[in-house]
Each structure stands twice: as structure tokens, then as C-alpha cells.
Write a protein that holds these residues in place. Structure first.
Motif, PDB file in Angstrom:
ATOM      1  N   GLU A  26       0.909  -0.919  -0.032  1.00 24.63           N
ATOM      2  CA  GLU A  26       0.171   0.064   0.041  1.00 24.63           C
ATOM      3  C   GLU A  26       0.919   1.291   0.128  1.00 24.63           C
ATOM      4  O   GLU A  26       1.990   1.125   0.329  1.00 24.63           O
ATOM      5  N   THR A  27       0.176   2.239  -0.415  1.00 28.38           N
ATOM      6  CA  THR A  27       1.047   3.505  -0.576  1.00 28.38           C
ATOM      7  C   THR A  27       0.475   4.628   0.363  1.00 28.38           C
ATOM      8  O   THR A  27      -1.122   4.500   0.542  1.00 28.38           O
ATOM      9  N   ALA A  28       0.845   5.855   0.411  1.00 32.29           N
ATOM     10  CA  ALA A  28       0.167   7.160   0.894  1.00 32.29           C
ATOM     11  C   ALA A  28      -0.908   7.263   0.087  1.00 32.29           C
ATOM     12  O   ALA A  28      -1.966   7.989   0.763  1.00 32.29           O
ATOM     13  N   ASP A  29      -0.846   6.901  -1.266  1.00 29.16           N
ATOM     14  CA  ASP A  29      -2.048   7.261  -2.098  1.00 29.16           C
ATOM     15  C   ASP A  29      -2.806   6.177  -2.162  1.00 29.16           C
ATOM     16  O   ASP A  29      -2.520   4.958  -2.484  1.00 29.16           O
ATOM     17  N   PRO A  30      -4.259   6.075  -1.637  1.00 29.32           N
ATOM     18  CA  PRO A  30      -5.160   4.900  -1.554  1.00 29.32           C
ATOM     19  C   PRO A  30      -5.616   4.672  -3.080  1.00 29.32           C
ATOM     20  O   PRO A  30      -6.077   3.333  -3.160  1.00 29.32           O
ATOM     21  N   GLU A  31      -5.229   5.371  -4.093  1.00 29.20           N
ATOM     22  CA  GLU A  31      -5.544   4.763  -5.478  1.00 29.20           C
ATOM     23  C   GLU A  31      -4.328   4.121  -5.830  1.00 29.20           C
ATOM     24  O   GLU A  31      -4.349   3.739  -7.129  1.00 29.20           O
ATOM     25  N   VAL A  60      -5.716   2.720  -9.194  1.00 29.21           N
ATOM     26  CA  VAL A  60      -6.967   2.145  -9.124  1.00 29.21           C
ATOM     27  C   VAL A  60      -8.066   3.201  -8.735  1.00 29.21           C
ATOM     28  O   VAL A  60      -7.824   4.043  -7.730  1.00 29.21           O
ATOM     29  N   ARG A  61      -9.065   3.161  -9.402  1.00 31.11           N
ATOM     30  CA  ARG A  61     -10.295   4.151  -8.898  1.00 31.11           C
ATOM     31  C   ARG A  61     -11.448   3.507  -8.971  1.00 31.11           C
ATOM     32  O   ARG A  61     -11.879   2.695  -9.969  1.00 31.11           O
ATOM     33  N   ASN A  62     -12.224   3.470  -7.910  1.00 34.13           N
ATOM     34  CA  ASN A  62     -13.356   2.895  -8.170  1.00 34.13           C
ATOM     35  C   ASN A  62     -13.632   1.432  -8.452  1.00 34.13           C
ATOM     36  O   ASN A  62     -14.430   0.916  -8.959  1.00 34.13           O
ATOM     37  N   ARG A  67      -4.698   2.541 -14.535  1.00 36.70           N
ATOM     38  CA  ARG A  67      -3.324   2.485 -15.391  1.00 36.70           C
ATOM     39  C   ARG A  67      -2.479   1.462 -14.511  1.00 36.70           C
ATOM     40  O   ARG A  67      -2.235   1.286 -13.508  1.00 36.70           O
ATOM     41  N   VAL A  68      -1.750   0.795 -15.428  1.00 36.72           N
ATOM     42  CA  VAL A  68      -0.546  -0.127 -15.085  1.00 36.72           C
ATOM     43  C   VAL A  68       0.595   0.500 -15.583  1.00 36.72           C
ATOM     44  O   VAL A  68       0.956   0.487 -16.831  1.00 36.72           O
ATOM     45  N   ARG A  69       1.698   0.536 -14.645  1.00 29.25           N
ATOM     46  CA  ARG A  69       3.289   0.663 -15.280  1.00 29.25           C
ATOM     47  C   ARG A  69       3.873  -0.496 -14.640  1.00 29.25           C
ATOM     48  O   ARG A  69       3.968  -0.690 -13.407  1.00 29.25           O
ATOM     49  N   ASP A  70       4.482  -1.402 -15.530  1.00 24.74           N
ATOM     50  CA  ASP A  70       5.012  -2.361 -15.224  1.00 24.74           C
ATOM     51  C   ASP A  70       6.554  -2.380 -15.418  1.00 24.74           C
ATOM     52  O   ASP A  70       7.049  -2.153 -16.458  1.00 24.74           O
ATOM     53  N   TYR A  71       7.626  -2.501 -14.174  1.00 27.93           N
ATOM     54  CA  TYR A  71       8.969  -2.283 -14.600  1.00 27.93           C
ATOM     55  C   TYR A  71       9.453  -3.647 -14.405  1.00 27.93           C
ATOM     56  O   TYR A  71       9.359  -4.199 -13.514  1.00 27.93           O
ATOM     57  N   MET A  72      10.099  -3.937 -15.307  1.00 27.92           N
ATOM     58  CA  MET A  72      10.796  -5.532 -15.443  1.00 27.92           C
ATOM     59  C   MET A  72      12.250  -5.444 -15.235  1.00 27.92           C
ATOM     60  O   MET A  72      12.792  -4.620 -15.719  1.00 27.92           O
TER      61      MET A  72
END
Length: 82
Positions: A26-31, A60-62, A67-72
Motif C-alpha cells: 500500500e502507498t500513501a495514495d489510496p489509489e 485504481v479508482r472505484n 493505469r498500470v506501469r510495469d517495470y521489469m
């Protein structure tokens, strides 16, 4: 999200055997959610197994992924192809 990954990996000669969930943060931003995973697969042309760690960041919203950013791990991808 699964369909997108399936399409991307499906276009590759690599065959994914498993996606291991390592952690979700989890982050400080709930989304915003940060996840860790490891893709395990094989390259049939070389008969080798590979592991590629990844770090997707999901917005994530509702209850919907916006959006997804995937770093490999680039060195993991390079090792799989070598």
C-alpha cells in the motif's frame, strides 16, 4: 490486466510457466498499489528456464484499474534471451 499480459507474453517465443506473487504494498495514495512478482518461464528454442522480477504500479479508482506501469528487470530479460 491478465489478458494484456497473456497477449504480450503470447507474442513472445518465451513460454510463461508461472507468475509468483511476491508482495503487494500500500502507498500513501489510496489509489496506488505497488506489487512485486516474478515471471518464471522457458525458452523452447534454447531449452532454458528464466526468471524475470517485475514491479507493477497500479492506479485504481472505484475498484477499476485505470493505469498500470510495469517495470521489469532488464538484466533478467537479457539473461533469458542470451
Amino acid at each position: 490486466m491478465r489478458a494484456g499480459y497473456r497477449a504480450a507474453w503470447g507474442a513472445s517465443p518465451a513460454k510463461v510457466q508461472e507468475v509468483r506473487r511476491v508482495a503487494a504494498r500500500e502507498t500513501a495514495d489510496p489509489e496506488v498499489i505497488i506489487a512485486e512478482h516474478v515471471v518464471v518461464g522457458t525458452l523452447p528454442t534454447k531449452a532454458t528456464t528464466f526468471t524475470v522480477p517485475g514491479l507493477p504500479i497500479l492506479h485504481v479508482r472505484n475498484g477499476l484499474i485505470m493505469r498500470v506501469r510495469d517495470y521489469m528487470d532488464g538484466s533478467g530479460v537479457a539473461s533469458a534471451r542470451a
